[in-house]
Design a protein around this motif. Structure first.
Motif, mmCIF file in Angstrom:
data_model
loop_
_atom_site.group_PDB
_atom_site.id
_atom_site.type_symbol
_atom_site.label_atom_id
_atom_site.label_comp_id
_atom_site.label_asym_id
_atom_site.label_seq_id
_atom_site.Cartn_x
_atom_site.Cartn_y
_atom_site.Cartn_z
ATOM 1 N N MET A 1 -0.981 8.931 -13.395
ATOM 2 C CA MET A 1 -0.104 9.542 -12.426
ATOM 3 C C MET A 1 1.144 8.667 -12.266
ATOM 4 S SD MET A 1 -1.106 10.795 -8.667
ATOM 5 C CE MET A 1 -0.028 10.306 -7.375
ATOM 6 N N MET A 2 2.268 9.314 -12.246
ATOM 7 C CA MET A 2 3.537 8.608 -12.100
ATOM 8 C C MET A 2 3.704 8.142 -10.654
ATOM 9 S SD MET A 2 4.711 8.639 -15.105
ATOM 10 C CE MET A 2 6.402 8.196 -14.970
ATOM 11 N N PRO A 3 4.503 7.085 -10.427
ATOM 12 C CA PRO A 3 4.686 6.581 -9.063
ATOM 13 C C PRO A 3 5.394 7.595 -8.170
ATOM 14 C CG PRO A 3 6.112 5.431 -10.586
ATOM 15 C CD PRO A 3 5.244 6.309 -11.403
ATOM 16 N N VAL A 4 5.071 7.520 -6.887
ATOM 17 C CA VAL A 4 5.621 8.435 -5.891
ATOM 18 C C VAL A 4 6.466 7.632 -4.906
ATOM 19 C CG1 VAL A 4 4.998 10.017 -4.021
ATOM 20 C CG2 VAL A 4 3.653 9.991 -6.124
ATOM 21 N N CYS A 5 7.654 8.130 -4.600
ATOM 22 C CA CYS A 5 8.529 7.487 -3.625
ATOM 23 C C CYS A 5 7.846 7.493 -2.262
ATOM 24 C CB CYS A 5 9.863 8.227 -3.558
ATOM 25 S SG CYS A 5 10.984 7.603 -2.297
ATOM 26 N N ARG A 6 7.775 6.341 -1.617
ATOM 27 C CA ARG A 6 7.126 6.237 -0.303
ATOM 28 C C ARG A 6 7.989 6.820 0.817
ATOM 29 N NH1 ARG A 6 2.128 6.073 -1.607
ATOM 30 N NH2 ARG A 6 1.715 4.405 -3.048
ATOM 31 N N ASN A 7 9.259 7.063 0.515
ATOM 32 C CA ASN A 7 10.156 7.608 1.532
ATOM 33 C C ASN A 7 10.151 9.142 1.521
ATOM 34 O OD1 ASN A 7 12.122 7.142 3.622
ATOM 35 N ND2 ASN A 7 13.634 7.948 2.193
ATOM 36 N N CYS A 8 10.355 9.759 0.348
ATOM 37 C CA CYS A 8 10.472 11.217 0.283
ATOM 38 C C CYS A 8 9.252 11.902 -0.318
ATOM 39 C CB CYS A 8 11.730 11.617 -0.490
ATOM 40 S SG CYS A 8 11.718 11.180 -2.246
ATOM 41 N N GLY A 9 8.369 11.142 -0.991
ATOM 42 C CA GLY A 9 7.152 11.722 -1.549
ATOM 43 C C GLY A 9 7.314 12.371 -2.915
ATOM 44 N N ASN A 10 8.492 12.266 -3.517
ATOM 45 C CA ASN A 10 8.706 12.842 -4.845
ATOM 46 C C ASN A 10 8.196 11.914 -5.930
ATOM 47 O OD1 ASN A 10 10.072 15.383 -4.331
ATOM 48 N ND2 ASN A 10 11.767 14.142 -3.568
ATOM 49 N N GLU A 11 7.664 12.506 -6.974
ATOM 50 C CA GLU A 11 7.172 11.746 -8.110
ATOM 51 C C GLU A 11 8.349 11.348 -9.003
ATOM 52 O OE1 GLU A 11 3.238 12.606 -10.218
ATOM 53 O OE2 GLU A 11 4.727 13.480 -11.552
ATOM 54 N N TRP A 12 8.403 10.076 -9.354
ATOM 55 C CA TRP A 12 9.491 9.588 -10.192
ATOM 56 C C TRP A 12 9.278 10.027 -11.637
ATOM 57 C CZ3 TRP A 12 11.896 4.181 -9.316
ATOM 58 C CH2 TRP A 12 12.404 4.106 -8.020
ATOM 59 N N PRO A 13 10.360 10.367 -12.333
ATOM 60 C CA PRO A 13 10.245 10.688 -13.762
ATOM 61 C C PRO A 13 9.907 9.439 -14.582
ATOM 62 C CG PRO A 13 12.365 11.434 -12.868
ATOM 63 C CD PRO A 13 11.697 10.614 -11.812
ATOM 64 N N CYS A 30 15.733 5.543 -5.460
ATOM 65 C CA CYS A 30 15.112 6.847 -5.732
ATOM 66 C C CYS A 30 16.223 7.870 -5.963
ATOM 67 C CB CYS A 30 14.246 7.263 -4.549
ATOM 68 S SG CYS A 30 13.529 8.922 -4.718
ATOM 69 N N GLN A 31 16.121 8.610 -7.047
ATOM 70 C CA GLN A 31 17.150 9.602 -7.352
ATOM 71 C C GLN A 31 17.090 10.809 -6.428
ATOM 72 O OE1 GLN A 31 16.744 11.185 -11.294
ATOM 73 N NE2 GLN A 31 14.830 12.233 -10.843
ATOM 74 N N PHE A 32 15.986 10.970 -5.714
ATOM 75 C CA PHE A 32 15.828 12.131 -4.832
ATOM 76 C C PHE A 32 16.355 11.878 -3.423
ATOM 77 C CE2 PHE A 32 12.391 12.274 -7.987
ATOM 78 C CZ PHE A 32 12.751 13.445 -8.642
ATOM 79 N N CYS A 33 16.057 10.694 -2.865
ATOM 80 C CA CYS A 33 16.450 10.435 -1.474
ATOM 81 C C CYS A 33 17.468 9.303 -1.337
ATOM 82 C CB CYS A 33 15.226 10.133 -0.610
ATOM 83 S SG CYS A 33 14.380 8.592 -1.032
ATOM 84 N N GLY A 34 17.691 8.529 -2.393
ATOM 85 C CA GLY A 34 18.675 7.464 -2.353
ATOM 86 C C GLY A 34 18.201 6.166 -1.726
#
Length: 100
Positions: A1-13, A30-34
């Motif tokens: 499983m790929m790592p998940v951002c602890r701030n927004c919960g999105n999985e990193w590519p 994080c590219q999703f939440c910055g």
């Protein structure tokens, strides 16, 4: 499983996670939440112990009387396996933690 951002919960590519292995500073944005994310202490320990394996290949090959060319080929193969498995070993956290 790929790592998940602890701030927004999105999985990193895979590509973004792979960049963590070559960065000088330990965090990445994080590219999703910055928000800046860091490897967790547990993840850094796991990665550093797993990274010892490729460095043990060459001395093992020399002891087993394998040719230098074959030993180097084994070393590069082990390093390639480590680098491709790295993203699946990473866990992220919001705060920078010391490795030990």
């Amino acid at each position: 499983m790929m790592p998940v951002c602890r701030n927004c919960g999105n999985e990193w590519p895979w590509k973004d996670t792979q960049r963590l292995s070559i960065r000088r500073d330990r965090g990445a944005v994080c590219q999703f939440c910055g928000e800046k994310q860091f490897q967790s202490r547990k993840s850094m320990r796991k990665v550093s112990l797993f990274h010892l394996l490729p460095s043990l290949v060459l001395p093992f090959a020399l002891v087993m009387d394998v040719s230098i060319v074959s030993g180097l080929a084994l070393l590069f193969t082990a390093e390639a396996v480590f680098l491709s498995a790295f993203p699946w070993m990473v866990e992220l956290t919001n705060q920078e933690e010391p490795i030990w």
